[in-house]
Each structure stands twice: as structure tokens, then as C-alpha cells.
Design an enzyme around this catalytic site. Structure first.
Site, mmCIF file in Angstrom:
data_model
loop_
_atom_site.group_PDB
_atom_site.id
_atom_site.type_symbol
_atom_site.label_atom_id
_atom_site.label_comp_id
_atom_site.label_asym_id
_atom_site.label_seq_id
_atom_site.Cartn_x
_atom_site.Cartn_y
_atom_site.Cartn_z
ATOM 1 N N HIS A 183 0.832 -1.211 0.000
ATOM 2 C CA HIS A 183 0.000 0.000 0.000
ATOM 3 C C HIS A 183 0.864 1.258 0.000
ATOM 4 O O HIS A 183 0.543 2.247 -0.659
ATOM 5 C CB HIS A 183 -0.926 -0.016 1.231
ATOM 6 C CG HIS A 183 -2.017 0.995 1.163
ATOM 7 N ND1 HIS A 183 -2.081 2.080 2.003
ATOM 8 C CD2 HIS A 183 -3.104 1.097 0.354
ATOM 9 C CE1 HIS A 183 -3.168 2.793 1.724
ATOM 10 N NE2 HIS A 183 -3.798 2.230 0.723
ATOM 11 N N CYS A 184 1.980 1.211 0.737
ATOM 12 C CA CYS A 184 2.835 2.407 0.889
ATOM 13 C C CYS A 184 3.563 2.782 -0.407
ATOM 14 O O CYS A 184 4.033 3.905 -0.521
ATOM 15 C CB CYS A 184 3.904 2.172 1.959
ATOM 16 S SG CYS A 184 3.360 1.317 3.397
ATOM 17 N N ILE A 185 3.682 1.845 -1.339
ATOM 18 C CA ILE A 185 4.439 2.176 -2.564
ATOM 19 C C ILE A 185 3.513 2.528 -3.726
ATOM 20 O O ILE A 185 3.973 2.685 -4.862
ATOM 21 C CB ILE A 185 5.405 1.027 -2.960
ATOM 22 C CG1 ILE A 185 4.632 -0.250 -3.314
ATOM 23 C CG2 ILE A 185 6.419 0.774 -1.852
ATOM 24 C CD1 ILE A 185 5.502 -1.340 -3.949
#
Ligand code: KQY
Length: 366
Positions: free
Chosen positions: A358-360
Site C-alpha cells: 500500500h505504501c508504494i
């Protein structure tokens, strides 16, 4: 031409859509820093290619790449993935990139360009400097001819918020109230800022996130909005695990609240993977640099299955070759999201860098 706007999205009739709403495309950044990614970032680059390829089966993907890595990334990524040159300090598009907001009447999309300080600036930031990261949001919006709101004096990362698109946002106190973000503001002032820039009526505060998460416990590692009124929560049945109380407290808050529309939340528990520790080879493969958080053998990773990405018609799910919990995670999510294809991607290399799928990624609404 993209303009810098005064005012706020709320005043102008724009709201942040839920991630489960239709996307125009997904944005990512190519990883390359050798003091965060082991072995010259080559294994991470492979993992990012796999994530980008998986997402691109469901929606277009744009990869932002530095001048140094442009030829390499262009070569390694399939031709249908757009590669654009944007400098950055690392590869966490969710956090340094724009948060998109939409006007449902006109269909216009705009970007919120939060001030970014590498997860804590000089207090407990993860590297120095972060000046190029802080320009990513504006650059991607310029490429898309999307006007932006800049929040000078208000620091926020996109992974520290989860919205339902209908007036509710879930955050953690551990992150948003941390002295390294906006120490000059009260909780109420922070709420008001979120309400103005995301167009919200209600903020739900979880006390904590995932144990040892170096982002000061971003909400996106412990929780995911999958539809209005429905959340997935990272969970463990192991009372001896430090995560047990953290998830139990979050569950308590979520089950005793209502959202902006007055609904009770349906909570899907998603068991965390078996503890993942960095090996000595993995720690040795990361360059030691002053000012960057060091990696050490035996460090527990903040691994969670809740850090998936919802693409149009699919869920891109991090898995860890975990015999006990990978299958359970796939089954749980398939039940929670029966209309989406669950696409598991081996994500160890990404969590070794300190984040997860999700963070990338960052969705741009249609
Ligand atoms: O998890 C994230 N949102 C980003 C983590 C950044 C880690 C940098 N080492």
C-alpha cells in the site's frame, strides 16, 4: 497548466474518494537508495516490477524514476507501464505523493500536496534530506495538469489516513499526534485540517498501529477501508505477541463507534503473518549511512497483510511464503471482497525497506 490553489478542497466541493472507488491510474516510484534497500536495491526493483505488472492488469500504472535509473527502469518494466522522470529521495509514493480529491459534480480531480518530512524530520525522521520527496506531489500533478493545494506548515503522509469517501477518516494517535509531525497543533486543530483538506465530518482515532512500524505506526498497516462501513483490521490470536493489545485496543475503538453517516462498522479480522526477522545477510546488504535508520540482524519487521492495494476489480495482497497465514489472509479477503480478484505478491523485499505494498502505490481517481 497546473495551478497552486488557495482555499481548501472542502470549500471548493472536492472530497477524497475511497480507495475502492474507480481509479484512473496508479502511481509508484522506482526504488534505488542503497541505504534502505539491500543489494543495491536490485531485489526491491524486481518486487516493484511484479507489483506494477500485477496492478497494470487492472488499471494503468505510472512509475516515477530518477534520471540515474531511467534507462534501467524503462528496460525492466513492460512497455505498457508509463515511466516518467521525477526525482525523489525514496520510493514511498503513498506518503510523498499527492492525495487526490474529486468534485463529483464536475468530475474534476485535484491534488493535495502535504508538507512531507520523511516520517519525522529532525526529531525521528528516517533519512535526511527529503527535499526531493517533498516535490513529488507537485510534479505528478503538473504531469497530469491537476491543480494542487499545498499545506505549508502541516505535515502528513498519505499512509497515515484511510477514508471511506463518505465523510469518515481513520488515523492513529501514535502517528498524527507524534511530536515529529505537527507539535504546534492540538488534536482538534489536526482534525480540522483533515476535515478541510479531505472533506470530512468525522475522524476515528485508533491509539496505535503495527508494532515497531518505523512510520510511527501509520494506520494503513493495521487497517484498510474496503467499502463504506467496512474495514479490515490486522489481528493476532497470540496473547504473547506485542501486537495483541495494539490490535485489541483498535478493535475496541472500532466496535464502539459510528462513522460520519451514523453506521456501525463491520470489522474483518486479518491475522498478521508469523514474525519476520531480518537475516544477517539482509542487514549486511544495506549500506550504513549517517542519518538513515540502520538495519540490524534480528530486527522484527512491521509485516501485515492489511497493507494491500485495492485496484479496479482486484486486491494486490502482500504475502510472505508463510505456510500458516498466507492462505488464511487470501481466504479472509476473498470473503470480505467477493467481487475482486485477490492477487498475492511476495513482499519480503518491500517490508525489508520499512513499508509494504500500500505504501508504494497511490491511486488517482477517475
Ligand atoms: O510504510 C511506509 N509508509 C513507508 C515506510 C518508509 C520507510 C523508509 N525506510
Amino acid at each position: 497548466m497546473a495551478k497552486r490553489l488557495d482555499g481548501t478542497p472542502k470549500k471548493d466541493g472536492f472530497r477524497m474518494p475511497g480507495e475502492f472507488e474507480k481509479h484512473k491510474q496508479c502511481w509508484m516510484i522506482w526504488p534505488e537508495r542503497t541505504d534502505n534497500w539491500q543489494m543495491g536495491a536490485k531485489p526491491a526493483q524486481k518486487a516493484f516490477v511484479q507489483v506494477a505488472e500485477a496492478i497494470s492488469k487492472f488499471e494503468p500504472v505510472t512509475m516515477a524514476v530518477s534520471r540515474r535509473q531511467y534507462s534501467n527502469a524503462r528496460e525492466k518494466l513492460p512497455a505498457h507501464i508509463r515511466v516518467v522522470e521525477i526525482s525523489s529521495n525514496d520510493a514511498w509514493m503513498r506518503d510523498s505523493g499527492a492525495t487526490f480529491v474529486k468534485n463529483d459534480r464536475t468530475g474534476e480531480v485535484r491534488g493535495v500536496d502535504w508538507e512531507f518530512n520523511a516520517w519525522g524530520g529532525l526529531v525521528d525522521g528516517l533519512y535526511f534530506p527529503w527535499d526531493q520527496d517533498d516535490k513529488v506531489a507537485q510534479k505528478m500533478c503538473e504531469i497530469e495538469s491537476v491543480d494542487t493545494y499545498r499545506t505549508n506548515g502541516f505535515v502528513l503522509e498519505g499512509g497515515s489516513i484511510h477514508v471511506d469517501g463518505e465523510g469518515t477518516c481513520i488515523v492513529t494517535e501514535a502517528c498524527l499526534l507524534h511530536e515529529s509531525r505537527n507539535p504546534h497543533m492540538t488534536k482538534e486543530e489536526i482534525e480540522n485540517q483533515l476535515k478541510e483538506y479531505l472533506n470530512l465530518e468525522k475522524i476515528i482515532w485508533l491509539p496505535e498501529g503495527i508494532c515497531l512500524d518505523e512510520t510511527n505506526e501509520h494506520v494503513d498497516n493495521i487497517l484498510h477501508y474496503i467499502a463504506p462501513g467496512k474495514v479490515v483490521l490486522a489481528w493476532t490470536e497470540d496473547k504473547n505477541d506485542p501486537q495483541y493489545n495494539m490490535s485489541a485496543e483498535a478493535y475496541e475503538v472500532l466496535s464502539n463507534t459510528t462513522d460520519a453517516k451514523g453506521r456501525k462498522l463491520e470489522i474483518f479480522k486479518l491475522h498478521i503473518p508469523t514474525e519476520i526477522l531480518i537475516t544477517s545477510e539482509e542487514a549486511d546488504g544495506v549500506d550504513a549511512v549517517d542519518g538513515t535508520l540502520p538495519r540490524q540482524e534480528g530486527d522484527r519487521q512491521a509485516a501485515s497483510y492489511a497493507n494491500f492495494y485495492i485496484a479496479n476489480g482486484a486486491v494486490i495482497l502482500p504475502v510472505f511464503n508463510d505456510e500458516k497465514f498466507d492462505k488464511l489472509a487470501i481466504e479472509t479477503l476473498q470473503k470480505a471482497l467477493p467481487d475482486r480478484k485477490i492477487v498475492p505478491i511476495y513482499a519480503r523485499e518491500i517490508i525489508l525497506g520499512g513499508g509494504n505494498i500500500h505504501c508504494i502505490t497511490q491511486q488517482q481517481p477517475e
